[in-house]
Design an enzyme around this catalytic site. Structure first.
Site, PDB file in Angstrom:
ATOM      1  N   ASP A   1      22.455  13.449  21.950  1.00  7.55           N
ATOM      2  CA  ASP A   1      21.977  14.370  20.921  1.00  7.55           C
ATOM      3  C   ASP A   1      21.641  15.731  21.503  1.00  7.55           C
ATOM      4  O   ASP A   1      21.916  16.773  20.899  1.00  7.55           O
ATOM      5  CB  ASP A   1      20.762  13.780  20.201  1.00  7.55           C
ATOM      6  CG  ASP A   1      19.628  13.401  21.152  1.00  7.55           C
ATOM      7  OD1 ASP A   1      19.890  13.146  22.343  1.00  7.55           O
ATOM      8  OD2 ASP A   1      18.469  13.340  20.686  1.00  7.55           O
ATOM      9  N   ARG A   2      21.075  15.733  22.706  1.00 10.10           N
ATOM     10  CA  ARG A   2      20.691  16.991  23.351  1.00 10.10           C
ATOM     11  C   ARG A   2      21.929  17.772  23.790  1.00 10.10           C
ATOM     12  O   ARG A   2      21.979  18.998  23.659  1.00 10.10           O
ATOM     13  CB  ARG A   2      19.763  16.709  24.523  1.00 10.10           C
ATOM     14  CG  ARG A   2      18.491  15.966  24.109  1.00 10.10           C
ATOM     15  CD  ARG A   2      17.631  15.592  25.305  1.00 10.10           C
ATOM     16  NE  ARG A   2      17.041  16.765  25.919  1.00 10.10           N
ATOM     17  CZ  ARG A   2      16.437  16.757  27.107  1.00 10.10           C
ATOM     18  NH1 ARG A   2      16.387  15.636  27.807  1.00 10.10           N
ATOM     19  NH2 ARG A   2      15.907  17.864  27.591  1.00 10.10           N
TER      20      ARG A   2
ATOM     21  N   THR B   1      12.646  12.370  15.518  1.00 13.30           N
ATOM     22  CA  THR B   1      11.714  11.344  15.984  1.00 13.30           C
ATOM     23  C   THR B   1      10.941  11.869  17.191  1.00 13.30           C
ATOM     24  O   THR B   1       9.734  11.665  17.320  1.00 13.30           O
ATOM     25  CB  THR B   1      12.480  10.066  16.351  1.00 13.30           C
ATOM     26  OG1 THR B   1      13.242   9.643  15.215  1.00 13.30           O
ATOM     27  CG2 THR B   1      11.517   8.959  16.752  1.00 13.30           C
TER      28      THR B   1
END
Length: 259
Positions: free
Chosen positions: A109-110, A132
């Site tokens: 995701d990063r 989250t």
């Protein structure tokens, strides 16, 4: 047509991308138990409702996941119903040097956010992704991923307050009119909301000082819109950053395949 799948800890986003443009997007709760067949039924229904599209129009698939257990069924979805071997986002994205101690630990995701941010805004860049977890990722002038900061997300903080303190209620995350609360709910909302604004501003300042160069700051993620008018430290709010990053990574990986 590309099916881009972004699997987060809480939600999974499915997006249809045609000629580099997102034409449809849906969100589901993340579950490692959902089978390829269940995904296919769900997608077929949504695609049919969205202009009578079909799974047969999809020619390629890319998946970024922070939930390894969910990958098996999503990979089967692509193989069985799209007749395509999915591209899986990892630390070996073409054109993205990963400059951290253990590149294999860089979250998909990063990396996706770093790519989406760089192709849109250039570098150096801070990508603030509020989900989250709240992450602050550093993108160099050449698009390299240079590390960052990971902190608990705002929803986790609200949940922790309610769970750990017997007399504190579950609250909705809202922007209070003032910092000083005059009742329990107001005090909690002020602490959560303005506390996170201060966390974001403080970390942006510290990162920029340590980096030693002017940096563009872009915010994305499920709850980033909460802070849109609460701070001037963030230069851009971009909810489509992740899908744009996945689209660009798919383009690069496909170009690598064809060499």
């Amino acid at each position: 047509m590309l099916l881009a799948i972004d699997v987060g800890n809480t939600n999974t986003v499915f997006a249809l991308v045609e000629d580099g443009v997102t034409v449809a997007q849906w969100r589901a709760s993340t579950s490692a138990r959902r089978t390829a067949d269940e995904y296919a039924v769900w997608l077929r229904q949504l695609m049919d409702l969205d202009g009578g599209r079909s799974l047969g129009e999809v020619t390629s698939c890319i998946i970024a996941t922070v939930v390894p257990q969910a990958l098996f069924n999503l990979r089967n979805l692509s193989r069985r119903y799209l007749n395509a071997e999915p591209m899986i986002v990892g630390p070996d994205i073409p054109g993205v040097p990963v400059r951290i101690d253990r590149p294999s630990e860089a979250g998909a995701d990063r990396l996706v956010g770093a790519v989406g941010g760089f192709v849109t805004y250039g570098g150096p860049l801070i990508v603030v992704d509020s989900g989250t977890a709240t992450t602050f990722d550093i993108v160099g002038a050449d698009g390299g991923f240079e590390g960052g900061v990971i902190s608990p997300g705002i929803n986790l903080s609200v949940q922790a307050l309610h769970t750990a303190a017997a007399r504190l209620p579950r609250i909705a995350i809202e922007r209070p009119d003032k910092v000083i609360g005059t009742d329990t709910v107001g005090a909690m909302q002020a602490g959560v909301f303005w506390g996170y604004v201060s966390l974001i501003e403080g970390l942006i300042d510290r990162i920029s000082t340590e980096y030693g160069a002017p940096m563009t700051v872009v915010a994305t993620g499920g709850v980033s819109s909460l802070f849109k008018d609460a701070t001037d430290k963030i230069h851009h709010f971009d909810p489509d950053l992740t899908i744009r990053g996945l689209t660009e990574i798919a383009r690069r990986l496909e170009a690598e395949r064809q060499r």
